[in-house]
Design an enzyme around this catalytic site. Structure first.
Site, PDB file in Angstrom:
ATOM      1  N   LYS A 112       0.804  -1.222   0.000  1.00  0.00           N
ATOM      2  CA  LYS A 112       0.000   0.000   0.000  1.00  0.00           C
ATOM      3  C   LYS A 112       0.839   1.276   0.000  1.00  0.00           C
ATOM      4  O   LYS A 112       0.318   2.351  -0.260  1.00  0.00           O
ATOM      5  CB  LYS A 112      -0.976  -0.004   1.178  1.00  0.00           C
ATOM      6  CG  LYS A 112      -1.996  -1.123   1.027  1.00  0.00           C
ATOM      7  CD  LYS A 112      -3.247  -0.924   1.834  1.00  0.00           C
ATOM      8  CE  LYS A 112      -4.236  -2.022   1.453  1.00  0.00           C
ATOM      9  NZ  LYS A 112      -5.463  -1.998   2.164  1.00  0.00           N
ATOM     10  N   LYS A 194      -5.179 -11.738  -5.203  1.00  0.00           N
ATOM     11  CA  LYS A 194      -6.441 -11.953  -4.504  1.00  0.00           C
ATOM     12  C   LYS A 194      -7.502 -10.957  -4.955  1.00  0.00           C
ATOM     13  O   LYS A 194      -7.176  -9.838  -5.370  1.00  0.00           O
ATOM     14  CB  LYS A 194      -6.243 -11.862  -2.991  1.00  0.00           C
ATOM     15  CG  LYS A 194      -6.168 -10.469  -2.436  1.00  0.00           C
ATOM     16  CD  LYS A 194      -6.094 -10.529  -0.921  1.00  0.00           C
ATOM     17  CE  LYS A 194      -6.078  -9.140  -0.336  1.00  0.00           C
ATOM     18  NZ  LYS A 194      -7.389  -8.565  -0.092  1.00  0.00           N
ATOM     19  N   LYS A 197     -11.060  -5.144  -3.188  1.00  0.00           N
ATOM     20  CA  LYS A 197     -11.953  -4.022  -3.497  1.00  0.00           C
ATOM     21  C   LYS A 197     -11.179  -2.836  -4.042  1.00  0.00           C
ATOM     22  O   LYS A 197     -11.745  -1.967  -4.669  1.00  0.00           O
ATOM     23  CB  LYS A 197     -12.758  -3.615  -2.275  1.00  0.00           C
ATOM     24  CG  LYS A 197     -11.912  -3.191  -1.090  1.00  0.00           C
ATOM     25  CD  LYS A 197     -12.796  -2.841   0.070  1.00  0.00           C
ATOM     26  CE  LYS A 197     -12.055  -2.845   1.388  1.00  0.00           C
ATOM     27  NZ  LYS A 197     -11.908  -4.159   1.952  1.00  0.00           N
TER      28      LYS A 197
HETATM   29  P1  ATP Z   1      -8.036  -4.365  -0.085  1.00  0.00           P
HETATM   30  O1  ATP Z   1      -7.650  -5.522  -0.944  1.00  0.00           O
HETATM   31  O2  ATP Z   1      -8.648  -3.257  -0.808  1.00  0.00           O
HETATM   32  O3  ATP Z   1      -6.973  -3.968   0.879  1.00  0.00           O
HETATM   33  P2  ATP Z   1      -9.717  -6.265   1.021  1.00  0.00           P
HETATM   34  O4  ATP Z   1     -10.649  -6.500  -0.064  1.00  0.00           O
HETATM   35  O5  ATP Z   1      -8.549  -7.160   1.267  1.00  0.00           O
HETATM   36  O6  ATP Z   1      -9.186  -4.818   0.858  1.00  0.00           O
HETATM   37  P3  ATP Z   1     -10.080  -5.991   3.855  1.00  0.00           P
HETATM   38  O7  ATP Z   1     -10.992  -5.029   4.525  1.00  0.00           O
HETATM   39  O8  ATP Z   1      -8.622  -5.728   3.910  1.00  0.00           O
HETATM   40  O9  ATP Z   1     -10.530  -6.166   2.350  1.00  0.00           O
HETATM   41  O10 ATP Z   1     -10.352  -7.435   4.383  1.00  0.00           O
HETATM   42  C1  ATP Z   1     -11.451  -7.837   5.152  1.00  0.00           C
HETATM   43  C2  ATP Z   1     -11.343  -9.308   5.429  1.00  0.00           C
HETATM   44  O11 ATP Z   1     -11.611 -10.044   4.225  1.00  0.00           O
HETATM   45  C3  ATP Z   1      -9.978  -9.802   5.915  1.00  0.00           C
HETATM   46  O12 ATP Z   1     -10.110 -10.787   6.916  1.00  0.00           O
HETATM   47  C4  ATP Z   1      -9.362 -10.392   4.684  1.00  0.00           C
HETATM   48  O13 ATP Z   1      -8.405 -11.379   4.981  1.00  0.00           O
HETATM   49  C5  ATP Z   1     -10.558 -10.964   3.977  1.00  0.00           C
HETATM   50  N1  ATP Z   1     -10.331 -10.988   2.547  1.00  0.00           N
HETATM   51  C6  ATP Z   1     -10.061  -9.937   1.764  1.00  0.00           C
HETATM   52  N2  ATP Z   1      -9.904 -10.315   0.480  1.00  0.00           N
HETATM   53  C7  ATP Z   1     -10.086 -11.652   0.470  1.00  0.00           C
HETATM   54  C8  ATP Z   1     -10.056 -12.633  -0.568  1.00  0.00           C
HETATM   55  N3  ATP Z   1      -9.820 -12.290  -1.810  1.00  0.00           N
HETATM   56  N4  ATP Z   1     -10.299 -13.905  -0.238  1.00  0.00           N
HETATM   57  C9  ATP Z   1     -10.563 -14.243   1.039  1.00  0.00           C
HETATM   58  N5  ATP Z   1     -10.602 -13.387   2.050  1.00  0.00           N
HETATM   59  C10 ATP Z   1     -10.372 -12.096   1.782  1.00  0.00           C
END
Ligand code: ATP
Ligand code: LTN
Length: 329
Positions: A112, A194, A197
């Protein structure tokens, strides 16, 4: 009885990766009679600049999502992080026990802060310490998270051990709980990263808010490979393995059964049925979310009650911490 805790950032754009990686495992644990904590980490969210009106909306939306997903406030303490000031209080103390080198090694920080040079915020750097405080305040045994957060939970373990060594037994050393399937849903446009968002293209993810047309379009354009049969082979066919995983999660059918069922049906049928399965899964969920959103005052009351309960627990821990470090006269 184990104490289970997880938290999500308030965002208007939760996706199925968030749902299956973080929310769904908590639902299972909730049914096993644990003491559960789920909270909305608004102070983590502002490590990247947020529009205040949007942030406020997202906190309300996240609350509606959790209730719609099946979070039962009699079994799970559901609250907003900033309403329990002990989180930031403990974070400061833990900051003084955490090494710069440890934080510099955090993959999420590296990702980030890339290309931001000197303008990256101190908050983004210290983010994992606030997360450690979130976890340690509640004597947490298990932290259900997606794979990307394991490094942060491991840091929380190190900090807990360090504090205990220096000041005497105080914190429970938490363990991450990673689900075997769904811990890492990959991007639909790029199965090597992965689902996220903050991905550049909305074609990367299925948002919990996507309508039928979006879902169909996104699944249709999801990358696959040029082979003609359907099989589950994460190493050689990661894109298809990801789609099969999603299919399995929304239908609760096993991946192997789905792979056998679609073996020779071709990508067209496979993708069409997957899209319909997702739509049938999302629709009732979205209706419930909208139902909760109609009564914002009730959502605020839910968060008030949750904060009240969380405060009692957090303050019990903080009293001990303040005594241990020698600031209580
Ligand atoms: P960003 O990728 O924009 O940083 P994010 O989509 O990873 O955000 P977070 O708010 O960081 O979302 O994560 C919320 C929860 O969802 C965390 O426990 C994270 O591990 C889980 N998570 C996020 N993306 C995934 C994914 N692709 N598969 C499974 N779990 C996920
Ligand atoms: N960093 C996590 C959110 C988070 C969290 C926590 C998860 C903040 N505090 C405590 C589990 C336990 C994320 O970005 N997903």
């Amino acid at each position: 009885m184990s104490r289970v805790l997880t938290a999500l950032q308030p965002t208007g754009n939760l996706h199925i990766g968030n749902y299956f990686g973080a929310i769904d495992p908590l639902l299972e644990l909730q049914e096993q009679g644990n003491e559960n904590y789920l909270f909305i980490v608004d102070y983590h969210a502002i490590t990247i600049p947020k529009d205040p009106a949007q942030l406020r909306k997202n906190i309300i939306y996240a609350t509606a999502v959790y209730l719609a997903a099946g979070i039962d406030i009699n079994k799970t303490t559901l609250f907003q992080q900033s309403r329990v000031p002990q989180h930031t209080e403990l974070a400061w103390i833990l900051n003084c026990l955490t090494y710069m080198g440890e934080l510099e090694r955090m993959t999420q920080f590296k990702d980030k802060s890339r290309n931001k040079g000197e303008t990256v915020s101190v908050g983004l750097f210290a983010y994992p310490v606030l997360m450690a405080a979130d976890i340690l305040l509640y004597n947490t045994d298990f932290v259900p998270v997606g794979e990307d957060q394991v490094q942060h939970v491991e840091l929380a373990r190190d900090i807990a051990k360090r504090f205990n060594n220096r000041f005497g037994e105080t914190f429970v050393v938490p363990e991450p709980r990673i689900r075997t399937s769904g811990a890492r849903i990959m991007g639909l446009d790029d199965p090597t990263k992965k689902m996220s968002k903050s991905a550049e293209s909305p074609k990367n993810y299925i948002s919990l808010l996507d309508d039928e047309d979006d879902v169909r379009k996104k699944i249709r354009s999801a990358v696959t490979d040029s082979e003609s049969t359907i099989s589950f082979d994460p190493e050689h066919r990661p894109a298809l393995a990801n789609l099969l995983t999603i299919f399995s999660l929304v239908t609760k059918k096993s991946i192997q059964d789905l792979a056998t069922e679609y073996k020779t049906k071709g990508y067209g049928t496979f993708k069409g049925d997957l899209a319909e399965a997702l739509v049938s899964w999302l629709k009732p969920f979205q209706e419930k979310v909208n139902g909760y959103l109609k009564n914002e005052e009730e959502l605020k009351r839910v968060l008030d009650k949750g904060a009240e309960r969380a405060l009692l627990k957090a303050e019990t821990t903080m009293k001990r911490v303040r005594e241990k470090i020698g600031i209580v006269l």
